[in-house]
Design an enzyme around this catalytic site. Structure first.
Site, PDB file in Angstrom:
ATOM      1  N   SER A  79       7.711   3.001   0.602  1.00 47.34           N
ATOM      2  CA  SER A  79       6.368   3.449   0.931  1.00 47.34           C
ATOM      3  C   SER A  79       6.386   4.896   1.448  1.00 47.34           C
ATOM      4  O   SER A  79       6.838   5.797   0.738  1.00 47.34           O
ATOM      5  CB  SER A  79       5.744   2.470   1.925  1.00 47.34           C
ATOM      6  N   ASP A 143      -0.521  -3.848  -5.617  1.00 46.49           N
ATOM      7  CA  ASP A 143      -0.420  -3.061  -4.382  1.00 46.49           C
ATOM      8  C   ASP A 143      -1.786  -2.463  -4.050  1.00 46.49           C
ATOM      9  O   ASP A 143      -2.336  -1.701  -4.837  1.00 46.49           O
ATOM     10  CB  ASP A 143       0.629  -1.959  -4.560  1.00 46.49           C
ATOM     11  N   HIS A 170       1.872  -4.688  -1.478  1.00 40.30           N
ATOM     12  CA  HIS A 170       2.664  -3.620  -0.855  1.00 40.30           C
ATOM     13  C   HIS A 170       3.763  -4.166   0.060  1.00 40.30           C
ATOM     14  O   HIS A 170       4.852  -3.619   0.105  1.00 40.30           O
ATOM     15  CB  HIS A 170       1.733  -2.707  -0.050  1.00 40.30           C
TER      16      HIS A 170
END
Length: 194
Positions: A79, A143, A170
């Protein structure tokens, strides 16, 4: 593996997962903390430059203090951590780069734009082509934090290996697809050793 964590987490939060990753991949995992996170959150304001300098310090520690050859280091970013990971891999030699749920840039997470704005941060889209090491990109197709299109675009730009996961968001990739996740990384690492 030199691991750069995501935004809403710190190395303490990731500790059990890193031990598991180390055990299942039979490798060492070295994680570092960003200035302004965890125990330093009252001492520093988090920033892009801190993330980059912290990643650089971790890399320097591994290569200089621990004498680990750069080609034996796989940089892994998750991320927000894909920002320092891509930046580091674009500037330093490494054995490979793994990106989990990568962003094109911070602004592009919230607004579609073709150009990097002067105030944008973690502009992976502008740096990915400078990475010479093999790349693996993993992204959940559902996501809702970092759009799946970000991973696909970075993959297309860099001709990376990829793992696209149906029904994964995610934060649930390793919960829903643990076996596939570990297997893909192990296969990627095996290819690097050839």
């Amino acid at each position: 593996i030199l691991f750069s964590h995501g935004n809403a987490e710190d190395i303490t939060h990731n500790k059990p997962w890193m031990y598991e990753l180390s055990d299942q991949l039979s490798c060492n995992v070295f994680a570092y903390e960003y200035s302004g996170y965890a125990d330093t959150k009252y001492m520093y304001q988090p920033s892009e430059s801190f993330c980059y300098s912290n990643a650089e310090a971790a890399y320097q520690y591994l290569t200089e203090e621990q004498a680990i050859p750069p080609q034996n280091i796989i940089i892994f970013g998750r991320s927000l951590g894909t920002g320092p990971a891509v930046d580091l891999a674009a500037r330093k030699q490494c054995g490979g780069l793994i990106l989990q749920s990568p962003l094109l840039s911070a602004v592009r997470v919230v607004a579609e734009t073709r150009f990097t704005m002067p105030f944008d941060i973690f502009a992976n889209v502008d740096k990915i082509n400078h990475v010479t090491a093999p790349i693996l990109i993993i992204h959940g197709k559902d996501d809702r934090v970092v759009p799946f299109s970000h991973g696909k675009t970075l993959c297309k730009m860099s001709k990376s290996d990829s793992l696209w996961l149906d029904n994964a968001g995610h934060n649930d990739i390793t919960d829903l697809y643990h076996v596939e996740f570990i297997s893909k990384i192990a296969h990627f690492m095996d290819k690097l050793e050839q």
